[in-house]
Scaffold this motif. Structure first.
Motif, PDB file in Angstrom:
ATOM      1  N   LYS A  96       0.826  -1.220   0.000  1.00 44.80           N
ATOM      2  CA  LYS A  96       0.000   0.000   0.000  1.00 44.80           C
ATOM      3  C   LYS A  96       0.861   1.272   0.000  1.00 44.80           C
ATOM      4  O   LYS A  96       1.975   1.267   0.522  1.00 44.80           O
ATOM      5  CB  LYS A  96      -0.845   0.038   1.280  1.00 44.80           C
ATOM      6  CG  LYS A  96      -2.063  -0.844   1.249  1.00 44.80           C
ATOM      7  CD  LYS A  96      -2.968  -0.457   2.431  1.00 44.80           C
ATOM      8  CE  LYS A  96      -4.323  -1.068   2.314  1.00 44.80           C
ATOM      9  NZ  LYS A  96      -4.512  -2.402   2.810  1.00 44.80           N
ATOM     10  N   HIS A 122      -5.195   3.195  -7.606  1.00 40.67           N
ATOM     11  CA  HIS A 122      -4.449   1.936  -7.464  1.00 40.67           C
ATOM     12  C   HIS A 122      -3.460   1.943  -6.296  1.00 40.67           C
ATOM     13  O   HIS A 122      -2.399   1.330  -6.379  1.00 40.67           O
ATOM     14  CB  HIS A 122      -3.711   1.652  -8.797  1.00 40.67           C
ATOM     15  CG  HIS A 122      -3.298   0.225  -8.964  1.00 40.67           C
ATOM     16  ND1 HIS A 122      -2.397  -0.187  -9.915  1.00 40.67           N
ATOM     17  CD2 HIS A 122      -3.650  -0.898  -8.307  1.00 40.67           C
ATOM     18  CE1 HIS A 122      -2.215  -1.488  -9.829  1.00 40.67           C
ATOM     19  NE2 HIS A 122      -2.977  -1.934  -8.863  1.00 40.67           N
ATOM     20  N   GLY A 124      -4.425   1.127  -3.007  1.00 35.94           N
ATOM     21  CA  GLY A 124      -4.826   0.270  -1.897  1.00 35.94           C
ATOM     22  C   GLY A 124      -5.408   1.087  -0.758  1.00 35.94           C
ATOM     23  O   GLY A 124      -5.798   0.550   0.280  1.00 35.94           O
ATOM     24  N   ASP A 138      -8.645  -0.788  -6.629  1.00 37.53           N
ATOM     25  CA  ASP A 138      -7.551  -1.530  -7.253  1.00 37.53           C
ATOM     26  C   ASP A 138      -7.451  -1.201  -8.747  1.00 37.53           C
ATOM     27  O   ASP A 138      -7.390  -0.036  -9.127  1.00 37.53           O
ATOM     28  CB  ASP A 138      -7.750  -3.027  -6.988  1.00 37.53           C
ATOM     29  CG  ASP A 138      -6.512  -3.836  -7.338  1.00 37.53           C
ATOM     30  OD1 ASP A 138      -5.407  -3.320  -7.146  1.00 37.53           O
ATOM     31  OD2 ASP A 138      -6.653  -4.974  -7.834  1.00 37.53           O
ATOM     32  N   GLN A 139      -7.508  -2.235  -9.626  1.00 41.63           N
ATOM     33  CA  GLN A 139      -7.392  -1.990 -11.074  1.00 41.63           C
ATOM     34  C   GLN A 139      -8.692  -1.473 -11.689  1.00 41.63           C
ATOM     35  O   GLN A 139      -8.684  -0.889 -12.759  1.00 41.63           O
ATOM     36  CB  GLN A 139      -7.042  -3.302 -11.805  1.00 41.63           C
ATOM     37  CG  GLN A 139      -5.673  -3.860 -11.506  1.00 41.63           C
ATOM     38  CD  GLN A 139      -4.597  -3.114 -12.263  1.00 41.63           C
ATOM     39  OE1 GLN A 139      -4.844  -2.094 -12.904  1.00 41.63           O
ATOM     40  NE2 GLN A 139      -3.378  -3.604 -12.172  1.00 41.63           N
TER      41      GLN A 139
END
Ligand code: SGN
Ligand code: CA
Length: 549
Positions: A96, A122, A124, A138-139
């Motif tokens: 992270k 992205h 975290g 995330d993605q």
């Protein structure tokens, strides 16, 4: 009287006089994995991007812009903190982001800017220093994506991600933007990131096209040291049939095609998000591609497969860029119609470049040009002269100081970039070399760790960890970057000079092998427990055992 007030606890500096109405707005547009080869302002062979090109026409196009670490979250961390990965701590996508870092949006917010972020981060965790944000977890996903929002928890929005991120951005400009403050807006696309799902409206047209192959599509990696050959990002051997090229799992089964990576699972997960209408539109196009493939596959040689996959890759990858370009056009049209262009700096860039078949590859991570370099264009009407080009060695490291400079706020002393404002205004600006350090290994695509110095003429690269090799690339004589001349006696003198320069850069930026060593142990521990995406536990355990011997 003291001009700057330091908010000691968080270390933010507030410029008491920086309240002039003239301070520019800043719009930072960034796509994910957008290769400069796929922007017509740079290269017209693959796609026309008339809207993105508007920014270059109105301002300055950088032909030598690069990143300090060619991978998503680390690039974003460098952009926000103005520091190299080893200092901001975000060396890879795995761990992270450390939110005790001070970022330029926090400083701008403390200095009277209204701030907002929409799209892919992205990290975290959520960004600090924003009055509003809606970010992909995330993605993120291409279809019917989920968002983490600042004020409304987690939401799912129906539709196509590139359109949705733009809708959110325009809504914010229309409804939330304060007319009394300058603003800093980060508009961050997921596209054209893998697995390259384009908008329904582009499917029919984009899957009909064919594309010129790059000269190095069939690179055998013979001229470089081991890491190039060992990487798992060759289109023939590492691009998946279903997950990437949209061959149906049932077709793979009937042809007995072995899976590559998370192949079928990834395809099913993506398709599982589509609603019946969206699914029908996909099948209208992909049914036919699958039917043709089924007939052709049994007689295909490896060379045919490489060529077929390259074409499918380009159709889908470039297909996603069509929507990015259209949506950038929507934003620019809105700004023009609402007199918001005049005092606004607009940046278009990507979190890194991408291989579009060069060296036989997809993905990024390596320091060879197509992923080390990144697109960058900036407009600022009335300040930056239109239609300029610069080959200066600029980096994503420079954004934080550039934006603070534009806002008239001093940058923290420990930021490591250089404001681009003088350069963009035609004043003197100088940099002879840039520094690069990539860390994420072992990981998906298996690109070994390396650091390097890059000048306009040369790259001196050190691969370490699973290899211990040096490469010297002569950028002028070998623009395709096929030949390591490190051991060529003709380069003995330049090699010595570059080593010295590299040592000096590493010490200037405070990088050292020791810092990355501690990180490698943490990373390998996680990988050995199966916590690093794309790395089998056994592989990581073997590396860990070898390392501690
Ligand atoms: C995903 C992709 C990889 C890609 C990384 C990092 N695989 O894991 O191909 O290299 O993201 O990309 S996928 O099967 O999940 O599509 S980054 O841009 O976020 O750094
Ligand atoms: Ca990326």
């Amino acid at each position: 009287m003291k001009k700057y007030l330091t908010l000691g606890l968080i270390g933010l500096t507030v410029n008491l006089f920086a309240q002039s109405p003239k301070r520019p707005n800043i719009i930072f547009i960034m796509s994910d994995d957008h290769a400069y080869q796929a922007i017509s302002a740079y290269d017209q062979r693959l796609i026309s991007t008339p809207n993105i090109d508007r920014i270059a026409k109105a301002g300055i196009l950088f032909t030598n812009a690069s990143v300090t670490n060619s991978i998503c979250a680390p690039s974003r961390a460098t952009i926000l903190t103005g520091k190299h990965s080893h200092l901001n701590g975000k060396v890879d996508n795995h761990f992270k982001f450390d939110t005790t870092n001070i970022t330029f949006p926090q400083i701008l917010q403390a200095n009277g800017y209204q701030t907002a972020m929409f799209g892919k981060l992205h990290f975290g965790n959520s960004p600090k220093g924003f009055d509003q944000f809606k970010i992909l977890p995330d993605q993120g996903n291409y279809y019917n994506p989920d968002f983490i929002t600042k004020n409304n928890g987690n939401i799912q929005v129906k539709g196509y991600v590139t359109d949705i991120i733009t809708d959110m951005t325009l809504d914010w400009l229309k409804q939330e933007r304060s007319p009394d403050k300058p603003f800093m807006l980060m508009y961050l696309h997921k596209a054209p990131h893998r697995s390259w799902l384009m908008a329904e409206r582009h499917l029919e047209e984009m899957t009909q096209k064919s594309y010129p192959e790059p000269k190095t599509l069939f690179d055998d990696y013979a001229g470089r040291t081991a890491p190039a050959k060992e990487a798992e990002m060759n289109i023939l051997t590492s691009m998946s049939w279903s997950g990437d090229n949209k061959i149906y799992p049932a077709v793979m089964d009937s042809l007995k095609i072995p899976e590559i990576g998370f192949d079928k699972q990834r395809f099913k997960a993506e398709m599982g998000r589509l609603d019946p209408n969206q699914k029908a539109n996909f099948e209208k196009v992909y049914d036919q591609i699958n039917a043709e493939f089924k007939k052709a596959y049994p007689s295909m040689t490896d060379q045919d497969k490489m060529r077929w996959k390259f074409q499918r890759y380009m159709q889908d990858y470039l297909g996603t860029i069509r929507a990015v370009d259209e949506n950038v056009g929507r934003l620019l049209d809105y700004l023009e119609a609402n007199h918001l262009m005049e005092n606004t700096i607009i940046v278009y860039t990507s979190d890194q470049g991408f291989y579009l078949g060069e060296h036989g590859w997809f993905d990024k991570r390596f320091i060879y040009d197509e992923s080390f370099k990144t697109p960058l264009m900036v407009s600022w009407p009335g300040k930056i002269k239109p239609g300029q080009k610069s080959d200066a060695l600029v980096q994503n490291l420079d954004f934080a100081q550039t934006f603070l400079d534009a806002a008239g706020v001093p940058a923290p002393k420990d930021m490591q970039g250089q404001s681009l404002i003088p350069l963009m205004l035609g004043k003197s600006w100088n940099r002879d070399a840039v520094y690069y350090h990539y860390y994420e290994y072992p990981a998906e695509h298996m690109v070994n760790r390396h650091y390097a110095i890059v000048t306009k003429k040369y790259k001196l690269i050190h691969y370490y960890f699973s290899a211990d090799t040096w490469e010297l690339i002569d950028r002028e004589k070998d623009p395709l970057e096929l030949k390591n001349v490190y051991d060529d006696p003709a380069y003995a003198t330049i090699r010595k000079t570059l080593h010295k320069q590299l040592d000096a850069l590493r010490s200037k930026y405070k990088d050292s092998q020791t810092i990355s060593d501690g990180y490698i142990d943490r990373f390998l521990n996680d990988a050995s427990e199966g916590k690093v995406f794309g790395v089998p536990k056994e592989k990581a355990r073997a590396m860990k055992a070898k390392r501690t011997q």
